[in-house]
Design an enzyme around this catalytic site. Structure first.
Site, PDB file in Angstrom:
ATOM      1  N   ASP A 106      -8.295  -6.912  -4.671  1.00  0.00           N
ATOM      2  CA  ASP A 106      -7.963  -5.565  -4.178  1.00  0.00           C
ATOM      3  C   ASP A 106      -8.525  -4.539  -5.150  1.00  0.00           C
ATOM      4  O   ASP A 106      -8.078  -4.447  -6.287  1.00  0.00           O
ATOM      5  CB  ASP A 106      -6.432  -5.448  -4.075  1.00  0.00           C
TER       6      ASP A 106
ATOM      7  N   SER B 278       0.828  -1.194   0.000  1.00  0.00           N
ATOM      8  CA  SER B 278       0.000   0.000   0.000  1.00  0.00           C
ATOM      9  C   SER B 278       0.871   1.255   0.000  1.00  0.00           C
ATOM     10  O   SER B 278       1.743   1.400  -0.853  1.00  0.00           O
ATOM     11  CB  SER B 278      -0.909  -0.064   1.229  1.00  0.00           C
TER      12      SER B 278
ATOM     13  N   HIS C  26      -7.873  -5.374  -0.304  1.00  0.00           N
ATOM     14  CA  HIS C  26      -6.579  -4.721  -0.089  1.00  0.00           C
ATOM     15  C   HIS C  26      -5.871  -5.261   1.144  1.00  0.00           C
ATOM     16  O   HIS C  26      -4.644  -5.351   1.187  1.00  0.00           O
ATOM     17  CB  HIS C  26      -6.802  -3.211   0.024  1.00  0.00           C
TER      18      HIS C  26
END
Lengths: 212, 392
Positions: free
Chosen positions: B331, B167, B364
């Site tokens: 995701d 991320s 995610h």
């Protein structure tokens, strides 16, 4: 170094298809291996020919083996094409013992020749005399060295013969630049010309490009 | 972006790095300030960091872990023998794990702008003798990386064997490869992007507006008073929705009710998913600073590797590292396609890059949860580099 990998590579060096490809590919080329498996061919090409190599593979476990060998691999499905790959971005695109596994052979070959200046295709010949003989006498789908799967448990969905491939190339405007025939993956004989190859070659390997 | 919930692991286990402490070091001073991308010269700057494992004599086995939005320097181990809660990536860092502390020297630092020991809006401004609050300059992902670079140098390391993160941590890893190409042998950016999509920016903005709308926020000047907990919790709830997938939410909560077995026809929390989100919000406000949330989300919004270049390919020409790019199928916040674009650009440049898409329903959050698949890949990738290093 990784011993298991070294032993596997030594074994891989005995394979006729790998040896032919190592002869064909010129040093320093950019090479894309479609369905690269655990990456043995790419490893050999990098070691012997100093190529810049990439593989495409769907199977996650095989990709991990590639990563272990330090190779560059993209996880992807050949039947979805090579849309992320630029035109002419590779000197050679290899499809070794993988064509019968693809769902859309014309599309896959077309994509190969879009992305690569040249393609190298090798496959087992379903019209090899031993296979014909087995089918004729046994009356069952042949299982042998070149086609080692039972019909119900095979990844191959598009079996073909060398004759079929010639017709395919004419139909889809593919030019064959060079051809090689061999009688087994390991051992046996390798020939650059073969009388009646559709009878007497267990495998064919063809260097191809887009026809006019 | 969530921190793994305290789990039932045995912290005295052989695969734990054991009891660790967060250290702090001042890296930039008034005489030697940090030059920020926004043009400001900023000092002093302190970073909080932890290290695990031992630096080799050749100083060539160091791996930098970059944390995501809500992470901190405490990536592995525990802070005391009684501590029930291990670091946020404890399943990945330790003896025999993906980041094997028997082989590697692992570093994790709290980002610049953070609220877990590094200089950020909640730390005191020496000049004002009170927290910076909104007086804190706007920092970028690149600024965070420049500060980390100084930390890595402070630890006596010229070249990292690898830099990794998921991320926002993946953004930092990417920035490392183009800002300091000679200082990174390899990079493992996970579930990340080279620039946030409009959708990503939109969610960040809604989170920020939730904080702004809280009267306790008081233009960022709430230190010593009641903090904007309602706004921050709401921002976290929104964030949490984006970290999960439709499928994982459905499987985890469905339409199940909590405390009740039939509808009460009122506005009390009654669906499981509601109480889950509230719980996440409540948990978050106890450990996070609202202003840091504002600054870090803005840093993510500004991040754009293409800025100043004609294309991503041209931008990534600066990178020389060996890459392992990992994305997750479900995701939708940092979609696989965006990760793949980076890998494609690297391949076009002839860079050494592998791209893997892990099948996962976790959305995610998968980068914190799919540790088995991640471990296989990362162990293989680092193992090759480690062997190669031994041969040289």
């Amino acid at each position: 170094m990784n011993k298991k990998r070294d032993i596997e590579l030594t074994a891989a060096r005995r394979r006729n298809d790998y040896r032919l490809i190592l002869d064909i590919v010129s040093p320093g080329s950019r090479v894309l291996d479609l369905g690269c498996g655990a990456g043995q061919l790419l490893t050999l090409l990098e070691a012997d020919k100093n190529i810049v190599g990439y593989g495409v593979e769907l199977d996650g476990d095989k990709i991990i083996e590639c990563v272990e060998s330090g190779l560059s691999v993209f996880q992807g499905d050949l039947d979805e094409g090579l849309r992320d790959f630029d035109d002419g971005s590779f000197d050679y695109v290899i499809l070794n013992q993988t064509l019968p596994v693809t769902h859309k052979p014309p599309y896959v070959v077309d994509e190969m020749l879009r992305v690569g200046k040249r393609g190298i295709i090798s496959f087992a010949n379903f019209a090899y005399w031993r296979i014909r003989w087995r089918l004729l006498t046994g009356g069952r789908m042949p299982v042998g060295e070149s086609i080692p799967y039972e019909w119900y448990d095979t990844p191959n969905i598009h079996h073909l013969t060398i004759q079929d491939f010639f017709l395919f190339c004419r139909r889809f405007r593919v030019t064959i630049l060079d051809r090689h025939y061999f009688s087994a993956l390991e051992g046996g004989h390798v020939k650059h010309s073969q009388r009646l190859p559709n009878w007497f070659a267990a495998y064919g390997m063809f260097v191809i490009t887009r026809g006019d | 972006m969530t921190v793994i919930k305290s789990n039932h692991e045995n912290h005295a286990a052989d695969d734990s790095v054991g009891v660790v402490e967060t250290r702090q070091v001042e890296l930039f001073t008034a005489d030697d300030p940090l030059h920020l991308e926004c043009g400001t010269e900023f000092a002093p700057v302190t970073l909080a960091y932890e290290t695990y494992g031992t630096l080799s004599e050749a100083r060539d086995n160091a791996i930098l872990i970059c944390h995501a939005l809500s992470g901190d320097a405490h990536a592995a181990g525990v802070h005391s023998p009684e501590d029930p809660k291990p670091g946020w990536w404890d399943r990945m860092i330790g003896p025999g794990k993906a980041f094997d502390t028997e082989k590697y020297f692992v570093i994790c630092s709290n980002v610049l702008g953070g609220c877990k020991g590094s200089t950020g809006p909640s730390t005191n401004s020496p000049r004002m003798d009170k927290p910076h609050a909104l007086g804190f300059p706007m920092v970028t992902i690149h600024d965070m990386v420049v500060a980390q670079k100084r930390l890595v140098e402070h630890l006596g390391i010229d070249r990292l064997l690898s830099v990794t993160g998921g991320s926002m941590g993946g953004m930092q890893a990417l920035d490392w490869t183009v800002s300091f190409p000679d200082s990174v042998v390899s990079a493992i950016p996970i579930a990340t992007t080279y620039r946030l999509s409009a959708q990503g920016i939109a969610f960040n903005e809604v989170g920020r507006q939730a904080i702004f709308a809280d009267p306790h926020w008081n233009n960022g000047d709430y230190y010593g008073a009641e903090p904007p907990d309602v706004g921050l919790a709401l921002a976290r709830m929104i964030g949490h929705i984006t970290y999960l997938s439709d499928k994982s939410m459905h499987e985890k909560f469905g339409r199940d009710l909590r405390y009740r077995d039939k509808y009460a026809y009122d506005f009390q929390q009654e669906f499981q998913v509601e109480s889950y989100l509230h719980y996440q919000g409540e948990k978050f406000i106890k450990r996070f600073d609202a202003n840091t949330y504002l600054y870090l989300t803005k840093a993510m919004d500004y991040f754009d590797l293409v800025d100043g270049y004609h294309s991503l390919t041209e931008s990534l020409k600066r990178a020389t590292a060996k890459f392992l790019m990992i994305a997750f199928t479900s995701d939708w916040l940092f979609p696989a396609a965006q990760n793949k674009q980076i890998a494609n650009a690297l391949r076009t440049n002839g860079s050494d890059v592998t791209y893997v898409e892990i099948r996962s329903d976790y959305g995610h959050d998968a980068f914190l949860l799919e540790f088995e698949e991640l471990t296989k890949l990362i162990s293989a990738f680092l193992g090759f580099l480690y062997e190669e290093k031994a041969v040289q």
